[in-house]
Scaffold this active site. Sequence first.
Site, short mmCIF file in Angstrom:
data_model
loop_
_atom_site.label_atom_id
_atom_site.label_comp_id
_atom_site.label_asym_id
_atom_site.label_seq_id
_atom_site.Cartn_x
_atom_site.Cartn_y
_atom_site.Cartn_z
N ARG A 280 0.89 -1.23 -0.14
CA ARG A 280 0.00 -0.08 -0.09
C ARG A 280 0.75 1.22 -0.01
NH1 ARG A 280 -2.62 1.48 5.26
NH2 ARG A 280 -1.27 3.01 5.14
N HIS A 284 -3.77 4.93 4.17
CA HIS A 284 -5.24 3.77 4.34
C HIS A 284 -6.27 4.60 3.54
CE1 HIS A 284 -8.25 1.40 5.77
NE2 HIS A 284 -8.76 2.49 6.37
N TYR A 293 3.98 6.39 10.50
CA TYR A 293 4.30 4.96 10.70
C TYR A 293 4.97 4.09 9.54
CZ TYR A 293 -0.21 3.95 8.25
OH TYR A 293 -1.25 4.20 7.48
C1 LIG Z 1 -15.15 -4.87 12.33
C2 LIG Z 1 -14.20 -3.77 12.04
N1 LIG Z 1 -13.40 -3.47 13.01
C3 LIG Z 1 -12.63 -2.50 12.70
C4 LIG Z 1 -12.70 -1.71 11.71
C5 LIG Z 1 -11.66 -0.33 11.54
N2 LIG Z 1 -10.83 -0.81 10.29
C6 LIG Z 1 -11.33 0.18 9.06
S1 LIG Z 1 -9.93 -0.26 7.82
C7 LIG Z 1 -9.04 -1.28 8.79
C8 LIG Z 1 -7.96 -2.07 8.41
C9 LIG Z 1 -8.34 -3.06 7.60
O1 LIG Z 1 -7.10 -3.59 6.88
P1 LIG Z 1 -7.02 -4.87 5.76
O2 LIG Z 1 -7.98 -5.70 6.11
O3 LIG Z 1 -5.69 -5.00 5.63
O4 LIG Z 1 -7.65 -3.61 4.46
P2 LIG Z 1 -7.02 -2.68 3.65
O5 LIG Z 1 -7.62 -1.34 4.20
O6 LIG Z 1 -5.47 -2.75 3.70
O7 LIG Z 1 -7.50 -2.96 2.56
C10 LIG Z 1 -9.72 -1.36 10.36
C11 LIG Z 1 -9.42 -2.35 11.43
C12 LIG Z 1 -13.66 -1.92 10.66
N3 LIG Z 1 -14.13 -1.13 9.57
N4 LIG Z 1 -14.53 -2.87 10.74
#
Ligand SMILES: Cc1ncc(C[n+]2csc(CCOP(=O)(O)OP(=O)(O)O)c2C)c(N)n1
Length: 379
Positions: A280, A284, A293
């Site tokens: 990435r 985010h 970070y």
């Molecule tokens: C159930 C839940 N817990 C926490 C969050 C907060 N949150 C939003 S994005 C994220 C990270 C997800 O990372 P990843 O699965 O690697 O997907 P990426 O964003 O890298 O595509 C989190 C923890 C959420 N949206 N839903």
Amino acid sequence: MWSTPSSRRSATWSRVSSERVDSAAMAQVLPAESDLRRVIGNGGEVADREVDGLDEHGLLHLYRSLILLRTYDERSVVYHRQGRIGTYAIFWNHEAMQAGSVHALSDDDWIFPSYRESAIGLLRGMPPATVLSWWRGHPAGWWNPADYNLASICVPIGTHVPHAAGLAWGKKLHGERSCAIVYFGDGATSEGSFHEGANFAAVMNVPLILFCNNNQWAISTPITAQTRAETLADKAVGYGIPGVRVDGADVLAVYEATRDAVARARDGGGPTFIEAVTYRVAPHATADDHKAYIDLERVEEEKKNECVGRYEGYLRRAGLLDDAKAEEIKAWAIELMREGIKAAEAEPPADPALLFEHAFVDPPPSFQSDLEELKRILG
Ligand SMILES: Cc1ncc(C[n+]2csc(CCOP(=O)(O)OP(=O)(O)O)c2C)c(N)n1
Ligand SMILES: [Mg+2]
């Protein structure tokens, strides 16, 4: 469910248990692949390969899809900065995972996206205005999933994996040959709902592709803090299904791996877990500052290998793309986005009552005063 007549209930459950026995008997899987599959070379000592299933027209169509997604993403960041859309989850360098996999599907296969794949509907003919409206928080951004065989964008992490497994199971029960694909990130593999969905899909041997975009970050949590498994594809072994690793910035490798998984699903071979590895390079989302970070030197290194440029190199080496064609496709995508944001902004303001409707069958009395207060604030 409790009111289901007992005859129907027992018919369903006897089918469930016999299928479970069948698939358990078949569950002999090899260890997941640890090498990343690649098709695109580097223009030097690593040669390009050819891929079955894509002729010249298909290869250029794939390029068009990549450019459409890249343009959507870059314009969206600009629209966000101009205050024209809300917080936006950037997917720069994720386009190959999305376009490569969708090109391996048929239109009757179902797609379950996360917020990282918010614009994947464009590859099914959805107008950019619809997705832009979604990011504007406007109801014009809602669609009927059955119109595109595309589920709504899932923001809670991993909760759509069981939905996709259930839909794929339904397809199997109806004797259909189509399948479903569900997209989620590396972080989602730590979530209970991912496990429940993957295990259910495996046990019921349903036609599902579990597509993990491993961009190595879950907001600010690195993959090393997410799992002790050597690879995410290793998790597939625990479910008794094949696990495949591909270079997520190689659109043709993604296409090939998904095409194979789709063929297996259609032939009754059950689910496949695909781990597409990328990095990435953007924050985010627009609300994040990754400088706090991330190693910015690594980001610059990774950008040199980004997926659109790599595929462009492949097509140019094959003599299928020149400057004029590339410019024409980019201009087409920019024009689509111009029209898209114009159409999204021309939508009349949404009725604030929609925020309260459909939430409860019997709304609490406080909703009425909440709605009145909201209307007063909105003027
Ligand atoms: C159930 C839940 N817990 C926490 C969050 C907060 N949150 C939003 S994005 C994220 C990270 C997800 O990372 P990843 O699965 O690697 O997907 P990426 O964003 O890298 O595509 C989190 C923890 C959420 N949206 N839903
Ligand atoms: Mg991630």
